[in-house]
Design an enzyme around this catalytic site. Structure first.
Site, PDB file in Angstrom:
ATOM      1  N   SER A 198       4.403   2.668   8.471  1.00  0.00           N
ATOM      2  CA  SER A 198       3.967   1.751   7.421  1.00  0.00           C
ATOM      3  C   SER A 198       5.157   1.281   6.583  1.00  0.00           C
ATOM      4  CB  SER A 198       2.962   2.440   6.497  1.00  0.00           C
ATOM      5  OG  SER A 198       1.835   2.858   7.191  1.00  0.00           O
ATOM      6  N   ASP A 233       0.216  -7.640   1.516  1.00  0.00           N
ATOM      7  CA  ASP A 233       0.591  -6.224   1.552  1.00  0.00           C
ATOM      8  C   ASP A 233       2.114  -6.084   1.564  1.00  0.00           C
ATOM      9  OD1 ASP A 233       0.492  -3.489   1.722  1.00  0.00           O
ATOM     10  OD2 ASP A 233      -0.096  -3.429   3.840  1.00  0.00           O
ATOM     11  N   HIS A 247       0.817  -1.212   0.000  1.00  0.00           N
ATOM     12  CA  HIS A 247       0.000   0.000   0.000  1.00  0.00           C
ATOM     13  C   HIS A 247       0.847   1.256   0.000  1.00  0.00           C
ATOM     14  CE1 HIS A 247       0.610  -0.063   4.451  1.00  0.00           C
ATOM     15  NE2 HIS A 247       0.596   1.224   4.268  1.00  0.00           N
TER      16      HIS A 247
END
Length: 268
Positions: free
Chosen positions: A218, A126, A80
């Site tokens: 992230s 992911d 992402h």
């Protein structure tokens, strides 16, 4: 470094400000906000030589994510983080973002790969890779991480690292790389905090005092120490919609289920 990723809310950081790049609306944490101690320690120079700081340029702006060097030409991060990326600036060799550091190497590229099974709604698979145009020179401050040969994500001695926010009240990135010890919890326990399924390819972790990942973390790694080396076992994927300081665990993508794709794509 309240290493709080996103609890099924995908989060990156716009420049130095916390910025929600994409909120997965059908993922809602069920626990209420509660105070928690922000944990983490500042890393020393060269302590995590595989740590990568990634500035991602898209049509909408510039975002920040963490990453991990897996070879002299590839950095592993969250899918992402790089979805829709146009250009990437990757910084290696330094545990600070803004200080002058002679060990820092900065590379620019537009090459990236996202796992073909990546689902931005469920955050399945992911994971992604950023490729440099040319290999980077390795030294004491720039070294690839060790890749797992077995799934060690449930190891009790894992470390979460990143430059993310240290609290919900302090949205800016941390100038210094931070790390914190975390313990994995079962997917069944983690599921209590999230409406959407916690998949078998995910692992949830939390510190002794609710430490964990936060906005800006992230794509950063979950590491385990073995034989005096750091092995990557997870990639930061989500945190609670209620923020970094809840008692909800932080979520990572397990690396081992995707290790064949990582090796094949990076030619390792």
């Amino acid at each position: 470094m309240k290493f709080s990723l996103f609890v099924l809310v995908v989060v990156a950081v716009l420049s130095d400000l916390a910025f929600a790049r994409k909120a997965v609306s059908n993922f809602q944490a069920t626990r209420k906000l509660s105070p928690r101690i922000i944990g983490g320690q500042e890393a020393n120079a060269g302590q995590f030589p595989s740590a990568a700081a990634i500035y991602v340029s898209t049509a909408d702006g510039t975002y920040f994510c963490g990453g991990t060097l897996v070879s002299n030409q590839f950095v592993l991060t969250a899918g992402h983080c790089i979805l829709g990326g146009i250009a990437f600036q990757v910084r290696l060799g330094s545990n600070t973002l803004n200080d002058n550091d002679p060990n820092r190497v900065t590379l620019s590229t537009s090459l990236y790969f996202i796992h073909p099974s990546f689902n931005p709604e469920t955050l399945e698979a992911d994971v992604g890779l950023v490729k440099f145009h040319l290999p980077v020179a390795l030294n004491d401050y720039i070294q690839p991480v060790y890749l797992p040969t077995v799934d060690q994500a449930d190891n009790m001695g894992n470390l979460a690292i990143g430059w993310g926010s240290v609290s919900d009240e302090t949205p800016s990135l941390s100038n210094t790389l931070n790390y914190v010890s975390v313990t994995s919890v079962s997917n069944t326990e983690c599921q209590l905090s999230y409406a959407n399924p916690i998949l078998a390819t995910m692992v949830c972790v939390i510190g002794n005092y609710n430490e964990g990942a936060c906005r800006g973390d992230s794509g950063s790694p979950l590491l385990t120490a073995l034989n005096h080396h750091h092995w990557i076992v997870g990639v930061a994927s989500f945190i609670s919609t209620y923020g970094c300081e809840t008692s909800d665990p932080s979520g990572y993508t397990r690396i081992f289920p995707y290790i064949d794709w990582v090796k094949a794509t990076a030619g390792i």
